[in-house]
Design an enzyme around this catalytic site. Structure first.
Site, PDB file in Angstrom:
ATOM      1  CB  SER A  35      54.480  32.399  41.995  1.00  0.00           C
ATOM      2  OG  SER A  35      53.466  32.486  42.991  1.00  0.00           O
ATOM      3  CB  SER A 125      38.073  32.763  50.168  1.00  0.00           C
ATOM      4  OG  SER A 125      37.223  33.365  49.229  1.00  0.00           O
ATOM      5  CE1 TYR A 150      39.455  31.765  45.868  1.00  0.00           C
ATOM      6  CE2 TYR A 150      41.776  31.203  46.150  1.00  0.00           C
ATOM      7  CZ  TYR A 150      40.645  31.919  46.537  1.00  0.00           C
ATOM      8  OH  TYR A 150      40.733  32.794  47.593  1.00  0.00           O
ATOM      9  CE  LYS A 154      42.231  30.496  49.669  1.00  0.00           C
ATOM     10  NZ  LYS A 154      43.486  30.835  50.355  1.00  0.00           N
TER      11      LYS A 154
HETATM   12  C1  WQD Z   1      33.119  41.539  42.039  1.00  0.00           C
HETATM   13  C2  WQD Z   1      31.889  41.997  41.283  1.00  0.00           C
HETATM   14  C3  WQD Z   1      31.598  40.901  39.167  1.00  0.00           C
HETATM   15  C4  WQD Z   1      35.249  42.634  37.378  1.00  0.00           C
HETATM   16  C5  WQD Z   1      36.680  36.921  43.699  1.00  0.00           C
HETATM   17  C6  WQD Z   1      36.953  35.569  44.282  1.00  0.00           C
HETATM   18  C7  WQD Z   1      37.064  35.669  45.769  1.00  0.00           C
HETATM   19  C8  WQD Z   1      38.111  36.696  46.134  1.00  0.00           C
HETATM   20  C9  WQD Z   1      37.747  38.040  45.514  1.00  0.00           C
HETATM   21  C10 WQD Z   1      40.187  35.538  46.410  1.00  0.00           C
HETATM   22  C11 WQD Z   1      31.124  40.858  40.620  1.00  0.00           C
HETATM   23  C12 WQD Z   1      31.865  42.386  38.971  1.00  0.00           C
HETATM   24  C13 WQD Z   1      34.232  42.305  38.267  1.00  0.00           C
HETATM   25  C14 WQD Z   1      34.948  43.347  36.194  1.00  0.00           C
HETATM   26  C15 WQD Z   1      32.627  43.388  36.849  1.00  0.00           C
HETATM   27  N1  WQD Z   1      39.392  36.296  45.675  1.00  0.00           N
HETATM   28  N2  WQD Z   1      32.959  42.684  38.007  1.00  0.00           N
HETATM   29  N3  WQD Z   1      33.638  43.694  35.972  1.00  0.00           N
HETATM   30  O1  WQD Z   1      34.253  37.402  41.881  1.00  0.00           O
HETATM   31  O2  WQD Z   1      33.262  38.571  43.935  1.00  0.00           O
HETATM   32  O3  WQD Z   1      35.429  37.372  44.153  1.00  0.00           O
HETATM   33  O4  WQD Z   1      37.675  37.835  44.093  1.00  0.00           O
HETATM   34  O5  WQD Z   1      40.028  35.152  47.530  1.00  0.00           O
HETATM   35  O6  WQD Z   1      37.414  34.398  46.269  1.00  0.00           O
HETATM   36  O7  WQD Z   1      35.850  34.725  43.993  1.00  0.00           O
HETATM   37  O8  WQD Z   1      35.341  39.487  42.858  1.00  0.00           O
HETATM   38  O9  WQD Z   1      36.133  41.601  41.903  1.00  0.00           O
HETATM   39  O10 WQD Z   1      35.975  39.566  40.389  1.00  0.00           O
HETATM   40  O11 WQD Z   1      33.877  40.703  41.164  1.00  0.00           O
HETATM   41  O12 WQD Z   1      31.451  43.705  36.615  1.00  0.00           O
HETATM   42  O13 WQD Z   1      35.822  43.662  35.340  1.00  0.00           O
HETATM   43  O14 WQD Z   1      32.298  42.863  40.223  1.00  0.00           O
HETATM   44  O15 WQD Z   1      30.617  40.424  38.264  1.00  0.00           O
HETATM   45  O16 WQD Z   1      29.746  41.182  40.667  1.00  0.00           O
HETATM   46  P1  WQD Z   1      34.456  38.178  43.141  1.00  0.00           P
HETATM   47  P2  WQD Z   1      35.407  40.358  41.526  1.00  0.00           P
END
Ligand code: WQD
Length: 338
Positions: A35, A125, A150, A154
């Protein structure tokens, strides 16, 4: 411990872990419903390792097909990656996430019990910590509620595993709380290959760098952090994979229940990630500042002393290494793995 069932084994972290298992003498068996992954990953695992890993297409919620796999292979341990993992989508479709992530885990545990398979490593996570009261986070920090469905799945699956282990004493459970997995296999054959517009930072930066996206949208620069942008603990996916192998060795000693943060122990801001990417690749990453994203926390990074002391595991790569590998993968797969 020899034959390892890897659910979701064709995914970003799953496939990297399959490679680490092979490199460490284990025999992985992959189940995946495709998926959010591609069967072509199997060919790439073979190219990298020279091994054709057994793969059975199935949904872990489906008891009968899963039972057939346990009957066919003498499974010693399960690494359970399979699950939906898009934070934003989970907010829009909570029932889909609870149904899929909980039912797959409950079905897996039921079949494991039937076949007396006594070892499970669960892909948890850092999101289970919710909004951190302090950083760096340790495994004894409170796990109350995640900030999205999500993450809640977990939290709930961790509780299901703890209660199951308390009732079935011979069961060994490892909860691995990943921070932010990034990077790719150094060959550029495997990496983070999200469907559609990436939610996560690294694949978005990589797609800007190859000209697929116009600029990076930085979600907020007014957080209480040194440069105002969000801080996370970015861990190279190859380090993460090795952490799973180290955990299997720990389960061999029948520890019962163990919990580990898997991160680097270092916080990196969004702007620092942009600069690391530019240093690693020589490619400028244009960006614009946008309002903060709902649900984001200012800072979230790990204290990984426990994994280091009890598993003898530490992350070896830094964010510049991960940016280099992520860009190499993106360049070689501009439209993802086909
Ligand atoms: C990281 C930082 C954003 C995208 C999530 C899930 C976590 C895990 C990893 C599954 C933050 C900033 C992001 C963008 C940005 N997933 N950002 N512009 O939210 O810390 O974690 O993914 O297990 O469970 O919660 O990861 O990469 O989305 O964000 O500025 O286009 O980058 O604000 O500070 P996150 P992320």
């Amino acid at each position: 411990m020899h034959t390892i069932l890897v659910t979701g084994g064709l995914g970003f972290i799953g496939s990297e872990t399959v490679i680490a298992l092979i490199n460490n003498g284990y025999e992985p068996v992959i189940v995946d419903n495709l998926s959010n992954s591609k069967e072509a990953v199997l060919d790439r695992i073979e190219t990298i390792t020279g091994k054709r890993v057994p793969f059975i297409k199935l949904d872990v919620c489906d008891e009968e097909p899963l039972r057939k796999v346990f009957a066919q292979y003498k499974i010693d341990a399960v690494i359970h990656f399979a699950g939906l993992k898009a934070v934003g989508e989970s907010v829009e479709k909570p029932l889909l996430y609870y149904q899929n992530n909980l039912m797959s885990s409950l079905t897996l545990l039921k079949v494991m019990k039937e076949f007396d398979v006594r070892n499970i490593v669960f892909s948890s996570s850092a999101t289970v910590y919710g909004v951190p009261e302090r950083v760096p986070l340790t495994e004894s920090d409170p796990v109350t509620h995640a900030t999205n469905p999500y993450g809640e799945t977990k939290v709930m699956i961790e509780h299901i595993l703890m209660d199951t282990q308390a009732a079935w004493k011979e069961l060994n459970v490892a909860l691995l709380r990943y921070f932010n997995p990034i990077g790719a296999h150094p060959s550029g054959l495997l990496g983070e290959d999200p469907n559609g517009i990436p939610n996560n930072l690294m694949p978005y930066i990589s797609q800007v760098a190859i000209g697929k996206r116009d600029h990076l949208r930085i979600w907020g620069d007014t957080y209480p952090t040194p440069d105002g942008t969000g801080i996370r603990d970015y861990i190279h996916v190859v380090d993460l994979a090795e952490g799973h192998v180290a955990t299997l060795k720990k389960l061999d000693k029948n520890p019962g229940l163990v919990i580990y943060n898997l991160g680097t122990g270092k916080g990196t801001s969004v702007l620092e990630m942009v600069h690391a990417f530019e240093e690693a690749t020589g490619v400028k990453v244009p960006y614009k500042i946008y309002p903060p994203r709902a649900g984001d926390v200012a800072e979230n990074y790990a204290n990984c002393d426990k994994a280091s002391e009890e598993l003898g595991w530490k992350a070896k790569y830094n964010v510049v290494d991960a940016c280099r590998d992520a860009f190499n993968f993106q360049k070689k797969n501009p439209d993802g793995i086909k």
